[in-house]
Design an enzyme around this catalytic site. Sequence first.
Site: not given
Length: 452
Positions: A7, A10, A42, A273, A277, A297
Amino acid sequence: MKIAVIGCTHAGTAAIVNAAKLYPEAQITVYERNDNISFLSCGIALYVGGMVKDPAGLFYSSPEQLKELGVETRMLHEVTEIDTLGKTLTARNLKTGEMLQDSYDKLIVTTGSWPIVPKFEGGDLDNILLSKNFNHSNTIIEKSKQASSIVVVGAGYIGVELVEAFQLNGKQVTLIDAEERILSKYLDADYTDKIEASLQHHGIKLALGEKVTRFEGATGKVSKVITDKGEYEADLVILCIGFRPNTELLKGQVDMLKNGAIIVDNYMQTSCPDVYAAGDSCAVYYNPTRQHAYIPLATNAVRMGTLIARNLIKPTVSYMGTQGTSGIKIYEDNIAATGLTELAAQEAGLDIDSVLIHEHYRPEFMPTHEEVMLKVVFEKTSRRIVGAQLMSKANLTQSINTLSVCIQNQMTMEELAFVDFFFQPHYNKPWNFLNTAGLAALPEVPSLELTR
């Protein structure tokens, strides 16, 4: 060291760019299922409304820029399986269908979130859209050109910003939400009542306290939204009901909240371990309640992604938690909030009080001296500040950042009353309005009779 990242919006972009700079010898591979990276979702309403003309400005990185840092970016690759014990992952090339396997020393999961889409009758009709990524925004813009009546379902930040954008573009707009108030997660009724009146003043129809039950349409296209209390004509429907974390890949392998948000420690490491994330796929530590919560956010995401890079080798910089600070501009009103609303604090079981002040932000002898409405929520016994909300025609939203720091540092209302702020008539009064809120909450002092 082999670093795999799943991914790249942000949190992913922040983690990748910082890791590439901190560990130039590392082999970093990014798996992204979309055809673009780092899109600022946003900014969708600004793009849809025409304020942002060039969408290139809504991206703050690209595969080419990452390549310059030595990062391999595999676009249109969807990771289908993660084996945290064997430290391997499986991915599908969405162009060719080819499957591949890769190994890692460190795994960074920044898979983000996805809109909540209930299974409505008629939900498969054309012109019922989501608002999350760049492709969504382009579709919304193209479809809205032919639409005259637009219904937005969901009165959070995205929904409210979209109805304003559509109205400014000359559309007939209806905003539907099951809650009785718009923006109810962020603001108390003192504020939402005023914002709702402003939306209605601009011709936006509000259908609050109504649940969508189905969609109707002819020739395969939506034409009507049916709720439990009414029906509304619609050439175009945008669903903005909320978001859920994209974490199925790690289900049963790491600790999560009930909604699937991944729980990380202060150094962004999961319960497994070498698996880290960040972003909308994660829970955050919410300082007002001192518990983990799901607060998707962009600000949380970039902080957490940056911290991952700093802590990959060993715990180095600790996460301070969040207040869920946010802001929005609706027509001429500048609005911002941090921490708990009065209602949310009560629902969380806190024994709280609040002060609400209406104050001119600078001296009345100045040519303009707009009013600011400020509410501060605090615990009765400890006097600890747990939330604040602000609204003004003047842009005073940065003051909410100050109150976010107050919550972060567990400051009390007494400290807020007497903290040192500068005075200059162009900007404020000798008593800054933040001081004024603190002063309004000072406890009573003993009377003279009690001392005799």
